[in-house]
Design an enzyme around this catalytic site. Structure first.
Site, PDB file in Angstrom:
ATOM      1  N   ASP A 139       1.212  -1.084  -0.518  1.00 54.36           N
ATOM      2  CA  ASP A 139      -0.024   0.022   0.154  1.00 54.36           C
ATOM      3  C   ASP A 139       1.235   1.324  -0.026  1.00 54.36           C
ATOM      4  O   ASP A 139       1.747   1.450   0.250  1.00 54.36           O
ATOM      5  CB  ASP A 139      -0.980  -0.428   0.970  1.00 54.36           C
ATOM      6  CG  ASP A 139      -2.064   1.056   0.317  1.00 54.36           C
ATOM      7  OD1 ASP A 139      -1.755   1.851  -0.351  1.00 54.36           O
ATOM      8  OD2 ASP A 139      -2.355   0.975   1.904  1.00 54.36           O
TER       9      ASP A 139
HETATM   10  C1  BGC Z   1      -4.888   3.080  -0.327  1.00 53.59           C
HETATM   11  C2  BGC Z   1      -4.628   2.679  -1.343  1.00 53.59           C
HETATM   12  C3  BGC Z   1      -4.548   3.684  -2.322  1.00 53.59           C
HETATM   13  C4  BGC Z   1      -3.124   4.345  -2.258  1.00 53.59           C
HETATM   14  C5  BGC Z   1      -2.671   5.076  -3.021  1.00 53.59           C
HETATM   15  C6  BGC Z   1      -3.721   4.287  -0.074  1.00 53.59           C
HETATM   16  O1  BGC Z   1      -3.779   5.280   0.660  1.00 53.59           O
HETATM   17  O2  BGC Z   1      -4.698   2.854   1.141  1.00 53.59           O
HETATM   18  O3  BGC Z   1      -6.087   1.628  -0.772  1.00 53.59           O
HETATM   19  O4  BGC Z   1      -4.836   2.369  -3.587  1.00 53.59           O
HETATM   20  O5  BGC Z   1      -3.868   4.850  -0.950  1.00 53.59           O
HETATM   21  O6  BGC Z   1      -3.970   5.882  -3.614  1.00 53.59           O
END
Ligand code: BGC
Length: 740
Positions: A230
């Site tokens: 993530d």
């Molecule tokens: C989120 C993800 C997301 C990623 C990219 C993170 O803060 O938890 O779900 O895909 O950011 O935007």
């Protein structure tokens, strides 16, 4: 087909390390001299959040215009596997047009508590729903040449301390609840990538958790894609590589790439580990080459699908005296700011810069004359005394009133959890006041998670629209005036009070740790086991028509029944199959969803629905044996319209225990008898039985036969030498007998 091994062998150590992290927020790094391209990923899951021109360092600025589809919780409420496939396929076509390689979705974390700030993105409190819809989404996307990134792996079920909290959860709850949707998706639809979650899991960050990423994900489930962090979920780069984490996103400006290089040079990291990661990364990068390019799509086509999904996911929770649908051409009063500014998506990384947003108010005007009162302040949590009195006055003078209530944007967003399950007090107060002057009240809700309804007995109808995407307004108007027959069902329980929720005492944990004390008793598994009254049960959803289910049959493991539309208009029903296990030596939920299907029927039409009950649907995960197991006995197969509306039941008998026989010193006589008849027990065990009066005529004074049999059954093998003489290799003797 690329020769990946050859490519890896041509890369320098620095180039290999560089491939293991992003170039910027959305791209991977290229290696131009070898023709390795930079590829682009984008959020996900309910529409594309592609940032091209003005990409900012947090990825939260404006994105390219795209269609906003219903969010995950609405998709869950559709209970429609085919629709999930259509969504994936449509997103893939759009993603192709945007030059994307992978879309960051679906998000299939379990809704442990109704308070989790991202529940609107997640599909269900049940892994069968999240898993099956996830499978559809992934197949639709990947069949059309775009990769998915299934997230957030694993046990990321709250926003409080989401980047650091340590989720403490039993292996059984992980297997049965928190990993199960991921497992189904990996096994059935082979996702190209999985996103590891921010949190720690039982003490180790997910990004470097080799049990999670290697033993379970790859070795057990056969995952053959890459694991991506993530955004910002990296902790120790080398440990993560060893555990099986290939791509760090977004980028650490070279910091962690050089850590990898140094670690290889100083012998702290085996270069073979890096090569393995790079080989998987290259396979992923070139994967679209092995897939046919899908056909293009237009924003209008996607908008039409968003509308179809919104129609399919709206849940009619209550409809006394069939107040809905409203008669067309008859005046109605609409109250509440959500009528004019319809809420349709949540905040954070899933937020889409939408294409064509409709409001209920505009859309409804083509059906009837509508007068409108905002009812509260411009912020949906703000009380405005003047507007409140206006709304009550209009409601008193009207024949029918529709109140458009829901959660304000700031209450449902990535990054923070909700504080409670109440609507803003000004909304509850207004509905209560209107109920004093008006009998015909419809309440329409816009929220991605459950809300309490203190006024439920005073209103005739409640329609939960969820966060239904950019076509929410037109869909809602269509449902209110009867052009569309609602067919959504709740994919999560609506409790009467937050205190009833099983995670109540341990959400969101204290400090940097959250202990999942309720274990496998999540959502309806808890409420139904306790027979706890709820506001609306899991799986509930009404229709403008009625259905019956009859003629249930069991043929081996094949279950069937006939679903009939007994009403006057076409409509769809979700038939749910629950398995109620026999009394078990393990604490098991009263029943668990095994499968479901959604069927559209014309008035008077009937169709046979069929399901196959496999071993896994009967099983629980035995942490002791490290395997899935189903004890012998009678399993009740329930065919239902909700977890509390069981229409037909059948009994499936399992003669013997369905699990490998695990023999150890703790094995009890009861365990042995699950696998072999009494006659086959080893001689020394039978001898021990005689001490308890089993297989002997000797009567005992202190205990009757039943009690002494029970005592004998609980005896572990290691205790038997205390009562009778046993051979030295007694375990071996038992093993041989069990295999014969
Ligand atoms: C989120 C993800 C997301 C990623 C990219 C993170 O803060 O938890 O779900 O895909 O950011 O935007």
């Amino acid at each position: 087909m690329r020769n990946i091994d050859e490519l890896v062998s041509k890369l320098t150590l620095e180039e290999k390390a560089s491939l293991c992290s992003g170039l910027d927020f959305w791209h991977t790094k290229p290696v131009d001299r070898l023709g390795i391209p930079s590829v682009m990923v984008s959020d996900g899951p309910n529409g594309l959040r592609t940032q091209k021109a003005d990409s900012d360092h947090l990825g939260l600025g404006k994105a390219e215009t795209a269609v906003c589809f219903p969010t995950g919780s609405a998709l869950g409420a559709s209970f429609d596997k085919d629709l999930a496939y259509e969504l994936g396929a449509s997103l893939a076509r759009a993603a192709k047009g945007m030059g994307l390689h992978t879309v960051l979705g679906p998000a299939v974390n379990m809704k442990r508590s109704p308070l989790c700030g991202r529940n609107f993105e997640y599909i269900s409190e049940d892994p069968c729903v999240a898993g099956n819809l996830g499978v559809g989404y992934v197949r639709g996307m990947q069949d059309n040449g775009i990769g998915v990134c299934v997230k957030h792996f694993a046990a990321n079920n709250q926003e409080y301390c989401r980047m650091s909290t340590d989720t403490i959860v039993s292996e059984r709850a992980l297997r049965e609840i928190y990993l199960a949707a991921f497992e189904m998706i990996v096994r059935k639809s082979h996702p190209w990538s999985v996103m590891c979650a921010y949190n720690r899991l039982n003490g180790t960050y997910c990004c470097e958790n080799s049990w999670l990423l290697d033993s379970v994900l790859r070795k057990e489930w056969g995952f053959d894609g890459i694991v991506i962090t993530d955004w910002g979920a990296m902790n120790d780069r080398c440990r993560a590589l060893e555990a099986g984490l290939e791509l760090e996103m977004p980028s650490s400006s070279g910091l962690r790439d050089s850590q990898i290089v140094t670690a290889v040079r100083t012998g702290k990291l085996d270069e073979a580990v890096l090569d393995r990661a790079v080989s998987r990364l290259l396979t992923w990068i070139f994967r679209p080459e092995d897939h046919d390019s899908s056909s293009a799509t237009t924003l209008d086509e996607q908008h039409a699908l968003a509308r179809k999904m919104a129609d399919a996911s709206a849940v009619l929770l209550k409809n006394d005296d069939s107040l809905l649908p409203l008669e067309k051409k008859k005046e109605a009063v609409f109250i509440g700011t959500f009528a004019a500014s319809t809420r349709y998506q949540g905040g954070g990384s899933s937020h889409v810069s939408s294409y064509r947003v409709s409001t209920v108010l505009d859309s409804a005007r083509s059906f009837a004359g509508i007068s409108y009162c905002p009812g509260w302040g411009d912020d949906a949590a703000q009380k405005d005394a003047g507007r409140l009195e206006d709304a009550v006055r209009s409601a008193a003078a009207a024949e029918r009133v529709v109140v458009f209530a829901g959660l304000p944007d700031s209450w449902e967003s990535e990054g923070s959890d909700r504080e409670g399950i109440c609507l803003p007090p000004c909304q509850d107060e207004l509905i209560g006041r209107i109920a004093e002057v008006q009998e015909n009240i419809v309440v329409v809700l816009f929220s991605g998670s459950p809300v309490s309804m203190p006024w439920i007995d005073k209103v005739s109808s409640v329609l939960q629209m969820n966060l239904a995407g950019e076509a929410a307004g037109e869909s809602c108007a269509g449902i209110l005036f009867g052009d569309v027959n609602p067919s959504g069902h709740l994919a999560e329980t609506y409790p009467l009070a937050l205190e009833d929720n099983p995670s109540y005492l341990s959400f969101p944990g204290s400090g940097k740790k959250v202990v999942y004390r309720e274990d496998v008793f999540v959502g309806y598994r808890w409420y139904d086991s306790l027979q706890c009254p709820v506001l609306f049960p899991f799986g509930h959803g009404l229709s403008y028509t009625t259905f019956s289910l009859s003629g249930a049959r069991l043929d081996g493991r094949r279950v069937s029944a006939v679903l009939t539309n007994t009403g006057k208009r076409a409509g769809a029903q979700v038939v749910q199959v629950y398995v109620r296990p026999p009394r078990s030596t393990e604490d098991r939920p009263a029943h668990e969803l095994a499968d479901f299907t959604k069927v559209m029927l014309e008035p008077g039409e009937s169709r046979t629905v069929e399901f196959v009950i496999d071993d896994r649907m009967l099983s629980y995960y035995s942490s002791e044996c490290g395997c899935w197991t189903a004890e012998g006995g009678e399993y009740v197969i329930e065919l239902a319209f909700s977890s509390r509306d069981i229409r037909q039941t059948l009994v499936l008998r399992l003669e013997t225990e369905q699990r490998p026989f695990v023999l150890c010193d703790h094995t009890t006589v009861r365990d042995l008898l699950a696998f072999m008849p009494y006659e086959k027990l080893p001689g020394f065990v039978k001898e021990a039985g005689k001490c308890f009066g089993v297989g002997s005529q000797v009567k005992r004074e202190a205990m009757d036969d039943k009690a002494s049999l029970a005592m004998f059954m609980e005896m572990p093998l290691h205790s038997i030498p205390s009562f009778v003489s046993v051979p030295e290799d007694y375990l071996e003797e038992v093993r041989k007998l069990s295999e014969s």
